[in-house]
Design an enzyme around this catalytic site. Structure first.
Site, PDB file in Angstrom:
ATOM      1  N   CYS A   2      79.647 -34.759  40.822  1.00  0.00           N
ATOM      2  CA  CYS A   2      80.440 -36.164  40.525  1.00  0.00           C
ATOM      3  C   CYS A   2      79.111 -36.953  40.109  1.00  0.00           C
ATOM      4  O   CYS A   2      78.002 -36.924  40.314  1.00  0.00           O
ATOM      5  CB  CYS A   2      80.823 -36.585  42.004  1.00  0.00           C
ATOM      6  SG  CYS A   2      81.884 -35.981  42.701  1.00  0.00           S
ATOM      7  N   ARG A  27      76.067 -32.996  35.094  1.00  0.00           N
ATOM      8  CA  ARG A  27      76.295 -32.750  36.420  1.00  0.00           C
ATOM      9  C   ARG A  27      77.458 -31.998  37.019  1.00  0.00           C
ATOM     10  O   ARG A  27      77.356 -31.432  38.188  1.00  0.00           O
ATOM     11  CB  ARG A  27      76.176 -34.178  37.507  1.00  0.00           C
ATOM     12  CG  ARG A  27      75.251 -35.174  37.154  1.00  0.00           C
ATOM     13  CD  ARG A  27      75.527 -36.432  37.763  1.00  0.00           C
ATOM     14  NE  ARG A  27      75.429 -36.336  39.042  1.00  0.00           N
ATOM     15  CZ  ARG A  27      74.526 -36.774  39.907  1.00  0.00           C
ATOM     16  NH1 ARG A  27      73.363 -36.784  39.312  1.00  0.00           N
ATOM     17  NH2 ARG A  27      74.484 -36.593  40.970  1.00  0.00           N
ATOM     18  N   LYS A 501      70.680 -16.466  35.354  1.00  0.00           N
ATOM     19  CA  LYS A 501      70.799 -17.145  34.096  1.00  0.00           C
ATOM     20  C   LYS A 501      72.182 -16.531  33.514  1.00  0.00           C
ATOM     21  O   LYS A 501      73.050 -17.279  33.041  1.00  0.00           O
ATOM     22  CB  LYS A 501      69.671 -17.030  33.197  1.00  0.00           C
ATOM     23  CG  LYS A 501      68.625 -17.713  33.444  1.00  0.00           C
ATOM     24  CD  LYS A 501      68.740 -19.542  33.179  1.00  0.00           C
ATOM     25  CE  LYS A 501      69.041 -20.002  34.426  1.00  0.00           C
ATOM     26  NZ  LYS A 501      68.430 -20.612  35.632  1.00  0.00           N
ATOM     27  N   GLU A 504      75.387 -17.244  35.415  1.00  0.00           N
ATOM     28  CA  GLU A 504      75.820 -18.662  35.434  1.00  0.00           C
ATOM     29  C   GLU A 504      76.538 -19.213  34.184  1.00  0.00           C
ATOM     30  O   GLU A 504      77.552 -19.917  34.262  1.00  0.00           O
ATOM     31  CB  GLU A 504      74.494 -19.634  35.423  1.00  0.00           C
ATOM     32  CG  GLU A 504      73.987 -19.812  36.930  1.00  0.00           C
ATOM     33  CD  GLU A 504      72.740 -20.680  36.779  1.00  0.00           C
ATOM     34  OE1 GLU A 504      72.778 -21.784  37.011  1.00  0.00           O
ATOM     35  OE2 GLU A 504      71.663 -20.549  36.009  1.00  0.00           O
ATOM     36  N   LYS A 621      75.053 -29.586  38.459  1.00  0.00           N
ATOM     37  CA  LYS A 621      73.766 -29.519  38.138  1.00  0.00           C
ATOM     38  C   LYS A 621      73.038 -29.989  39.268  1.00  0.00           C
ATOM     39  O   LYS A 621      71.866 -29.338  39.782  1.00  0.00           O
ATOM     40  CB  LYS A 621      73.465 -30.644  36.980  1.00  0.00           C
ATOM     41  CG  LYS A 621      71.918 -30.682  36.746  1.00  0.00           C
ATOM     42  CD  LYS A 621      71.349 -29.576  36.060  1.00  0.00           C
ATOM     43  CE  LYS A 621      69.844 -29.670  35.771  1.00  0.00           C
ATOM     44  NZ  LYS A 621      69.326 -28.507  35.503  1.00  0.00           N
TER      45      LYS A 621
END
Ligand code: F6R
Length: 626
Positions: A2, A27, A501, A504, A621
């Site tokens: 958010c 984010r 990594k 993701e 994030k």
């Protein structure tokens, strides 16, 4: 997770707010919305599920002229991503709007209480209760004969906050009070930006860097009142707070892509600079420029390793992988026994801690909810706390007492890269400092280690030159349905970070194994659809790893090794389909280099697959809720 933006001033608020939301996209979000107080006194609210561009399209015909507004990118927790569940949320009259980051844990009880007072809800969110609760207390405030108009909204928000349990950063505006935005924080970040007759509000600094570098960081249980000609902070008890204005050093370009197609690729390339910035100010040198010693002139870092009995490192995700490598470094260099605990476990495991313990808390953002909870628990047990973080003024930095900053600059891509290698630098420096203070490393070895560290930025530059070879390899391998990373010692932790990594951003089922564990079970998974990436930098264990590679290739797996240039490259070329070779450094520092081809591999696999590596699905994030 958010993003909140707010603006009050003399410019049209909508473009300022949309630009701020763009800067907060990293984010993670699934919908966006904006509320602008229009000159005709209307609160104009627009919301859309999906990318910011969907909202922007909708706003094309909206003609927003107002100079006060709040905006939000939402990452769904309560209620599916939808137009209705997007923020801002309003009251029934449509004259109070709220944006919120965090979770209101007691929202169900408040909702029932309000419904019993004939309040009708529109969304499934926890946030909507705030809009109605503020309205309820606004009515109470307005009925007070003694109340000054300028305090009504502020008091109503303050009273509403006293009923909320959970976490929040929030902003409230109302067409009844057209000269104010009220903001508040508890456990979620919020920053006020100071301009000339204009004030900004955001979850993070990059959202306002274009306009100002002078900021006030809100702390927990504080409110901000933003007007057109001033901004003031208050406690929830209504005491005025005088906070020193912080000057932000980051240049605005640091939060731009600077010609790179994605932030992730830019941040991978920024690693030589980020490592140098984190390392070199802490190296004391002799007249010839060779590093002699380590000096921490950071914020309150006074560590007496001779009197520390135990070290625990705690963190989440990538930062936890850095912490695991840090554990190896403390043990290898300083012969200190160190534990690494995942913060989300540590906070609930009733750890045995006391005054002789040092807890090192690692977090890029300094705002991760589990990491902060772990830090607070350790602090309450009397342990010394040292934070390693990238964000000046973050909650972790403010609460920890001692802080070692990574100077990586803003990390925007969701997948962490330069923050990881910068965290490693801090951990290596601490381990070496401990080794020296504990007298377990002679001065020649100590200086040799510092010398080797000093050369790492150039080594990372060389590692980056494998880019095209990695890109070609990724083009052939990106759609493998299983990718296993394996390694021993320091390579095992690097394998974990490499697998994360790829998970993701390429959404591949990738796992890391300690190479010696393979035959205890995981080898049953290996077939001709598997790619095995061998992290091969621990020189004493090359033979063992060669055997492990043979075990998987003889079962049909494709293989690649990440190893040193020279003899090692020749050795692994005989058993692997591909080798990425790095300039040699001591084994213990290998993760600083060997992670680079793995980061590039994940990036190029994601590009091949058509994924946006900067905004992976389902991820945020900064994980500010549990
Ligand atoms: C992975 C990643 C996350 C973070 C984790 C902790 O690429 O970015 O795993 O490392 O959420 O975040 P910080 O370091 O901000 O506490």
């Amino acid at each position: 997770m958010c993003g909140i933006a707010g603006y009050i001033g003399y410019k049209a608020a909508a473009p300022v707010l949309l630009a701020a939301l763009r800067k907060l996209e990293y984010r993670g979000y699934d919908s966006a919305g904006i509320a602008v107080l229009e000159p005709d006194g209307r609160l104009s609210v627009h919301k859309a599920k999906g990318e910011l561009s969907v909202l922007e399209k909708r706003l094309k015909n909206a003609s927003l002229f107002g100079t006060l507004g709040i905006a939000h990118t939402r990452w769904a927790t309560h209620g599916e991503p939808s137009d209705i569940n997007s923020h801002p949320h309003t009251n029934m009259e449509g004259n109070v709007a709220v944006v919120h980051n965090g979770i209101i844990e007691n929202y169900a009880a408040i909702k029932l209480w309000l419904e019993n007072r004939n309040v009708k809800f529109q969304s499934d969110t926890d946030t909507e209760v705030i809009a109605h609760l503020v309205t309820y207390y606004l009515k109470e405030e307005e009925s007070r004969p003694d109340i000054k108009d300028e305090n009504v909204l502020f008091n109503a928000v303050r009273t509403a906050l006293s009923k909320l349990e959970g976490s929040y950063a929030l902003a409230v505006c109302s067409s009844l009070f057209p000269e104010q935005i009220i903001a508040a924080r508890k456990d979620c970040p919020l920053v006020v930006g100071l301009g000339q007759n204009e004030y900004f509000l955001a979850s993070d600094i990059p959202a306002m860097l274009e306009h100002t570098r002078e900021v006030l960081f809100l702390e927990d249980n504080e409110l901000a009142v933003l007007c057109r000609n001033n901004a003031a902070l208050y406690s929830t008890d209504n005491d005025r707070i005088e906070r020193k204005v912080s000057h932000v050093e980051w240049d605005a370009g640091a939060a731009e892509k600077s010609g790179y197609p994605h932030f992730m690729l830019k941040e991978i390339h920024e690693q030589p600079g980020a490592i140098a910035n984190t390392l070199r100010p802490r190296l004391c040198r002799d007249a010839a420029g060779a590093p002699l010693d380590i000096g921490f002139e950071d914020y309150g870092v006074k560590l007496d390793f001779a009197n520390i009995e135990r070290i625990t490192l705690t963190a989440c995700g990538t930062a936890a992988h850095a912490a695991l490598i840090g554990k190896g470094a403390f043990e290898y260099f300083a012969r200190l026994s160190v534990a690494m605990e995942i913060a989300s476990e540590f906070r609930y495991c009733n750890p045995v801690l006391g005054e002789k313990d040092l807890v090192i808390v690692v977090s890029q953002s300094g705002e991760t909810a589990d990491t902060l909870a772990a830090m607070r628990l350790a602090k309450s047990r009397g342990a010394k706390i040292l934070a390693i973080t990238n964000v000046v003024g973050s909650t972790l930095a403010r609460e920890a007492g001692s802080v070692l900053y990574t100077y990586a600059g803003p990390e925007i891509a969701v997948a962490s890269t330069k923050a990881f290698t910068s965290q490693l630098v801090c951990l290596y420096l601490l381990a070496l400092k401990a080794a020296k203070e504990r007298g377990v490393m002679d001065s020649d070895n100590f200086r040799a280690a510092l010398n080797a560290l000093d050369k790492i930025p150039e080594g990372v530059k060389t590692a980056l030159s494998a880019l095209e070879a990695v890109q070609r390899f990724a083009a052939r391998q990106y759609n493998k349905n299983k990718v296993f990373f394996m390694g021993r010692q320091f390579d095992y932790a690097t394998a974990m970070e490499s697998a994360l990594k790829l998970k993701e951003i390429n959404y591949t089922h990738s796992e890391a194994f300690a190479a010696g564990e393979l035959k205890h079970g995981p080898i049953a998974l290996v077939d001709n659809g598997t790619l095995v990436v061998a992290l091969a930098t621990q020189r004493a264990l090359f033979d063992k790893l060669v055997s492990n590679i043979r075990e998987v290739t003889s079962r049909g797996a494709a293989s690649v090794a990440i190893t040193w240039q020279g003899e090692a490259e020749k050795l692994f070329s005989k058993v692997c389909d591909e080798v990425f070779a790095l300039p040699p450094v001591p084994d213990a520092f290998s993760p600083l280099l060997s992670i680079v081809p793995a980061q590039l591999f994940a990036y190029y696999c994601a590009i091949q697959r058509g994924n946006n590596p900067d905004k992976p699905r389902n991820l945020a994030k900064s994980v500010t809720v549990e």
